[in-house]
Enzyme design. Structure first.
Site, PDB file in Angstrom:
ATOM      1  N   ASN A  77       0.819  -1.206   0.000  1.00 33.77           N
ATOM      2  CA  ASN A  77       0.000   0.000   0.000  1.00 33.77           C
ATOM      3  C   ASN A  77       0.849   1.249   0.000  1.00 33.77           C
ATOM      4  O   ASN A  77       1.992   1.238   0.467  1.00 33.77           O
ATOM      5  CB  ASN A  77      -0.939   0.007   1.210  1.00 33.77           C
ATOM      6  CG  ASN A  77      -0.233   0.519   2.451  1.00 33.77           C
ATOM      7  OD1 ASN A  77      -0.207   1.719   2.708  1.00 33.77           O
ATOM      8  ND2 ASN A  77       0.363  -0.384   3.217  1.00 33.77           N
ATOM      9  N   ASN A 136       4.255   5.224  15.703  1.00 33.26           N
ATOM     10  CA  ASN A 136       4.449   4.738  14.339  1.00 33.26           C
ATOM     11  C   ASN A 136       5.807   5.168  13.829  1.00 33.26           C
ATOM     12  O   ASN A 136       5.976   6.241  13.280  1.00 33.26           O
ATOM     13  CB  ASN A 136       3.311   5.254  13.443  1.00 33.26           C
ATOM     14  CG  ASN A 136       3.426   4.740  12.018  1.00 33.26           C
ATOM     15  OD1 ASN A 136       4.477   4.273  11.610  1.00 33.26           O
ATOM     16  ND2 ASN A 136       2.337   4.826  11.271  1.00 33.26           N
ATOM     17  N   CYS A 139       6.087   3.414   9.154  1.00 36.04           N
ATOM     18  CA  CYS A 139       5.479   3.657   7.844  1.00 36.04           C
ATOM     19  C   CYS A 139       6.569   3.979   6.820  1.00 36.04           C
ATOM     20  O   CYS A 139       7.291   4.958   6.961  1.00 36.04           O
ATOM     21  CB  CYS A 139       4.488   4.804   7.971  1.00 36.04           C
ATOM     22  SG  CYS A 139       3.415   4.938   6.556  1.00 36.04           S
ATOM     23  N   ASN A 204       6.302  -3.393  10.961  1.00 38.29           N
ATOM     24  CA  ASN A 204       5.551  -2.551  10.048  1.00 38.29           C
ATOM     25  C   ASN A 204       5.815  -3.095   8.639  1.00 38.29           C
ATOM     26  O   ASN A 204       6.465  -4.125   8.483  1.00 38.29           O
ATOM     27  CB  ASN A 204       5.989  -1.085  10.186  1.00 38.29           C
ATOM     28  CG  ASN A 204       4.882  -0.131   9.767  1.00 38.29           C
ATOM     29  OD1 ASN A 204       4.327  -0.261   8.679  1.00 38.29           O
ATOM     30  ND2 ASN A 204       4.569   0.835  10.614  1.00 38.29           N
ATOM     31  N   CYS A 347       2.870 -42.079  -2.443  1.00 40.13           N
ATOM     32  CA  CYS A 347       3.518 -41.470  -3.624  1.00 40.13           C
ATOM     33  C   CYS A 347       2.595 -41.570  -4.840  1.00 40.13           C
ATOM     34  O   CYS A 347       2.069 -42.640  -5.144  1.00 40.13           O
ATOM     35  CB  CYS A 347       4.839 -42.175  -3.913  1.00 40.13           C
ATOM     36  SG  CYS A 347       5.664 -41.565  -5.410  1.00 40.13           S
ATOM     37  N   CYS A 350       4.676 -38.247  -9.286  1.00 43.65           N
ATOM     38  CA  CYS A 350       4.800 -37.039 -10.107  1.00 43.65           C
ATOM     39  C   CYS A 350       6.252 -36.811 -10.511  1.00 43.65           C
ATOM     40  O   CYS A 350       6.528 -36.116 -11.483  1.00 43.65           O
ATOM     41  CB  CYS A 350       4.244 -35.815  -9.384  1.00 43.65           C
ATOM     42  SG  CYS A 350       5.229 -35.294  -7.961  1.00 43.65           S
ATOM     43  N   CYS A 382      21.918 -38.893  -0.125  1.00 39.52           N
ATOM     44  CA  CYS A 382      20.996 -37.948   0.536  1.00 39.52           C
ATOM     45  C   CYS A 382      21.694 -37.206   1.663  1.00 39.52           C
ATOM     46  O   CYS A 382      22.237 -37.820   2.580  1.00 39.52           O
ATOM     47  CB  CYS A 382      19.776 -38.707   1.075  1.00 39.52           C
ATOM     48  SG  CYS A 382      18.608 -37.643   1.959  1.00 39.52           S
TER      49      CYS A 382
END
Lengths: 439, 447
Positions: A77, A136, A139, A204, A347, A350, A382
């Site tokens: 924003n 604040n 910002c 923030n 499994c 994929c 691994c």
């Protein structure tokens, strides 16, 4: 039944879910709707000094990134502090607090970085009966160009100075809201503590350009063909916020300083994670702006059920339970050895685990066995990195299993000792503290 | 309801105009942009993807789906057309539940495969609407190739040959190109003149001339073609229809399902198409299903499909069988036609033998029979080659070809339904036509 009541630096609320200082808390209408919906507290959208209010852009002020099915993952924003008249805000805060005495009403403030400005506004806010103030210092856009917001939060000396003024000129609890746009968030946190703050809140929003329009070549949100950096938040920002909360919670100087956790909190689970890392309560904005106030029902129900399941009676029973487990890399146990295990029944073949391991990692997952499509981990390659677990589309299909002591790690040929040993004593570490090998 | 709704015998106008329109609209409405994104997002982008391996044309399915989800539908279409220039029709008519979608890992995981066919349609529709052409012809080779049959095999072959710089003349017996895409597929699978639009899209590459109304063995012979051209590809399909070998087969009201489907596709006004009040369709394949379902959609009151073997042996996919059942078609198994019951020269019913397997596994009548009253019978019991091959070697009633589509005759290749191998699917015909073109090109260019 879990007791969700929250006492944060003396500010009481029926639950730990507050709405953060932002558009949802800009006026009485929204705040009363929030309280009716069940929110425990609000931090009223940031008030500026008396006089003509700031003006916002009149074009789009929000931007977003999405996952599949347009699920909003990140939000940005360029809105400023409240653009409503100060007196109007103060009147509404006073009325709302009177009407909702059991809910927390904290007021966010941002005025120029001089003593007189703060001295002027503090009594006005105190007069409303608000439960506390949030400074604040975060910002990141617009106001920071005028020497406020993040421009203050990025300079620890300024943070400490302003906090001190607030404690000096007000009896209200002071929560210092920190910006993540710094290299080390502990510095402004320490400064806030030195200034006498009652708590910090973070994070923030993060400096960001959320996207670029590839037709006009304007950053989004686009204001007449130009864009400015904005503040980034939402689910995708949560990991950054969790880290910063943990850093403050475990820092020797700020340890014990109350923290209000903010950053992408969307579900009860997100909230519980922030609190486990040391946040005494949480503040939510984006999730409410994406789904409306009703989400607090899920948060209350989910947190309550989880606490019941775990046997936590109050929030204090679990706040900070994870922060003790956040450590430096050098202290991680190098004798903890895991291997990936693929559940062949779950499994779906994929092949994603194989190809990512093959292309980008350690060539540790076979794609075929006896001429048939088959994915299995080869322990001798691994390294236990967890990539396959992360990319597998089936939950719990691949898990990391720790080798029990006494077994042999086929990759290194070494016996698993089961003893703790870290980098500080490792023989490969030229700075090692001991000549003893890790084994 | 039309005026002819309950008329006995074979009658037109059984439905109201809007019912015809509703019944013959798109079977699967296309995905809109957001639906496509949501569906495409479900794809896991598998390694060595099972869907791609299951596709007879080996389309890189994970890649084209990823291109869709990144809002690059033209890239997706190019990925599809590289392998299958008739990807638009295949998206509509492929039995995906037996091919890519059956192999989809999400089918294994949750019984809900990614809707690959609909995603393929999404991308190809966009590209074709934009008239986006992805392929440029190579420099002219001076070689000329004749293609017999402008169906899926012939069109795919012609496109690939044209791509390589050869000039192609396609001859087709029918008045319009497209083959089964134009004449042999249920109307609700490819409405809106899609087959002709696709012919135009495929031939837009240039170098392809289509001559319709030209029949092999009538207007020219195979040896003549082989003499005039550098190569010949036969993709003429199966033009003949098997006979029932049942008494009364010549009666008024016993018709070929193939002709019925073709008439339906070519009809300008469905209300003019006559259909029986009670229809029996003989057969267990896709053609039988298409004829049965469309009989029902044209307003037949009762439609029964009879098949001489069991449900498991039917060639029609499970999806097609369910579709027929959902449209109100009754499917009966283990019944074989014995005799057409004829009254006054017209069909009044069909007598059927109950069938069973004997201990040796041979199909035999049990001796019991039944009669189903009907006023129309459609035969969908398989098609045959409409040529004697003119000298090329046949096998099992089809033109014998090797792995590259070469026939026994030099300079002559064949593919699609008329050739051995394959499974009589549009997508297989495309693959065979394409691969034969590559073989022809290698031969012509001495590669």
């Amino acid at each position: 039944m879990a007791d969700l009541r929250n006492n944060f630096v003396g500010i009481k609320s029926p639950n730990p879910f507050w709405l953060a200082s932002a558009p949802p808390t800009d006026k009485a209408y929204n705040v009363e709707r929030a309280f009716k919906a069940g929110w425990g507290g609000v931090v009223w959208k940031t008030l500026g000094e008396a006089g003509p209010p700031v003006v916002n852009v009149n074009g789009p002020r929000y931007g977003a990134i999405w996952a599949g099915d347009r699920r909003l993952m990140g939000f940005n924003n360029i809105e400023l502090i409240t653009d409503r008249d100060l007196q109007k805000n103060l009147q509404e805060i006073k009325a709302v607090k009177m009407a909702w005495p059991d809910c927390a009403v904290v007021v966010s403030i941002m005025v120029p970085c001089d003593e007189d400005s703060w001295k002027a506004i503090l009594p006005l806010v105190e007069e409303t009966g608000a439960d506390g103030i949030e400074l604040n210092f975060g910002c990141p856009h617009g106001m920071s160009e005028r020497g406020m917001g993040a421009a203050v939060g990025q300079v620890p000396e300024y943070v400490e100075m302003v906090v001190r003024w607030c404690k000096q000129y007000s009896r209200m609890p002071v929560i210092t809201k920190l910006t993540p746009n710094v290299t080390d968030v502990r510095k402004p946190a320490r400064a806030a503590k030195n200034g006498g703050t009652d708590a910090v809140s973070l994070i923030n929003t993060i400096n960001s350009i959320v996207s670029v329009d590839l037709d006009s070549f304007s950053p989004n949100p686009s204001i007449d063909g130009k864009g400015s950096h904005g503040g980034y938040c939402g689910p995708a920002a949560k990991p950054i916020a969790l880290h910063m909360v943990a850093e403050i919670a475990r820092d020797a100087e700020t340890n014990g300083l109350p923290i209000s956790g903010i950053g992408g909190i969307t579900t009860w689970r997100d909230a519980a994670e922030f609190m486990a890392l040391g946040a005494g309560n949480v503040q939510v904005c984006t999730a409410a702006m994406v789904y409306g106030f009703k989400i607090v029902d899920e948060m209350i129900s989910g947190l309550s059920n989880w606490m019941d399941e775990k046997g936590y009676r109050t929030i204090d029973d679990f706040v900070g339970r994870a922060s003790r487990n956040v450590t430096d890399w050098q202290y991680l146990n190098l004798e903890y050895i895991t291997k990936a295990r693929i559940d062949q029944d779950l499994c779906i073949k994929c092949g994603r685990c194989h190809i990512v391991c093959e292309d980008t990692s350690h060539q540790a997952i076979m794609k075929e066995k006896n001429g048939v499509r088959h994915f299995e981990v080869m322990d001798n390659e691994c390294v236990g990195c967890n990539l396959c677990v992360n990319v597998c589309p089936v939950e719990d299909c691949i898990e990391m299993v720790a080798l029990p002591p006494g077994t042999i790690d086929e990759r290194t040929g070494r016996v698993v000792t089961g003893k703790y040993a870290n980098w500080t004593t490792h023989p490969n570490n030229p700075m090692r503290k001991s000549v003893e090998p890790a084994e | 309801m039309g005026e002819g709704a309950l008329k006995d015998g074979i009658a037109a106008g059984r439905l109201g105009a809007d019912q015809y329109a509703a019944n013959f609209t798109d079977l699967h409405p296309p995905l809109d942009r957001h639906e496509a994104f949501v569906e495409a997002d479900r794809c896991y982008f598998c390694y060595d993807a099972p869907c791609q391996n299951a596709c007879p044309t080996s389309i890189d399915i994970p890649l084209f789906i990823r291109e869709i989800v990144t809002d690059n539908p033209l890239g997706a279409a190019e990925t599809i057309f590289e392998q299958n220039i008739l990807g638009g029709m295949c998206a509509r008519v492929c039995p995906t539940e037996q091919l890519c979608e059956e192999a989809c890992v999400r089918e294994a995981a949750e019984g809900k495969p990614v809707k690959i066919g609909l995603l393929q349609r999404y991308a190809t529709d966009i590209a074709m609407a934009a008239e986006a052409q992805f392929f440029t012809r190579a420099a002219p080779t001076g070689k000329r190739v004749a293609v017999v049959g402008a169906g899926p095999a012939g069109l795919a072959c012609a496109h690939r040959l044209a791509l390589h710089g050869h000039d192609v003349v396609i001859y087709d017996a029918r008045p319009k190109a497209g083959g089964l895409n134009e004449y042999g597929i249920a109307s609700y699978k490819a409405p809106g003149g899609f087959a002709q639009a696709e012919v135009d899209y495929v031939t837009a590459i240039g170098g392809i001339t289509i001559e319709t109304g030209k029949i092999l063995g009538e207007h020219f012979s195979l040896s003549e073609l082989a003499g005039r051209f550098d190569a010949v590809f036969l993709g003429l399909g199966l033009g003949g229809v098997n006979v029932l070998r049942a008494d009364g087969e010549d009666a008024q009201g016993v018709d070929s399902a193939i002709d019925f489907i073709a008439d339906l596709r070519q009809a300008a006004d469905l209300a003019t198409l006559p259909i029986g009040r009670k229809v029996v369709v003989i057969g267990g394949g896709m053609t039988a299903i298409d004829a049965a379902v469309q009989s029902k959609l044209l307003g037949a009151e009762e439609v029964t499909m009879v098949y001489r073997r069991g449900k498991e042996q039917m060639n029609a996919s499970g999806f097609e069988q369910d579709l027929a059942a959902a449209k109100g078609v009754t499917i009966r198994h283990w019944l074989a036609p014995r005799r057409i019951v004829v009254r006054g020269g017209e069909v009044a019913g069909i007598e059927l033998s109950y069938m069973a397997l004997d201990p040796a596994g041979a199909l035999k009548p049990t001796g019991e029979t039944t009669i189903i009253a009907c006023d129309q019978v459609f035969k969908a019991i398989g098609q045959t080659l409409s040529t004697d091959g003119e000298g090329v070697q046949l096998a099992g009633g089809k033109i014998e070809v090797d792995a590259e589509g070469r026939t026994s005759m030099p300079k002559v290749w064949a593919g699609g339904d008329c050739a051995t191998g394959g499974d009589d699917l549009t997508v297989t015909a495309v693959a065979e036509g394409r691969d034969a073109a590559e073989s022809i090109n290698r031969t012509l260019m001495g590669l």
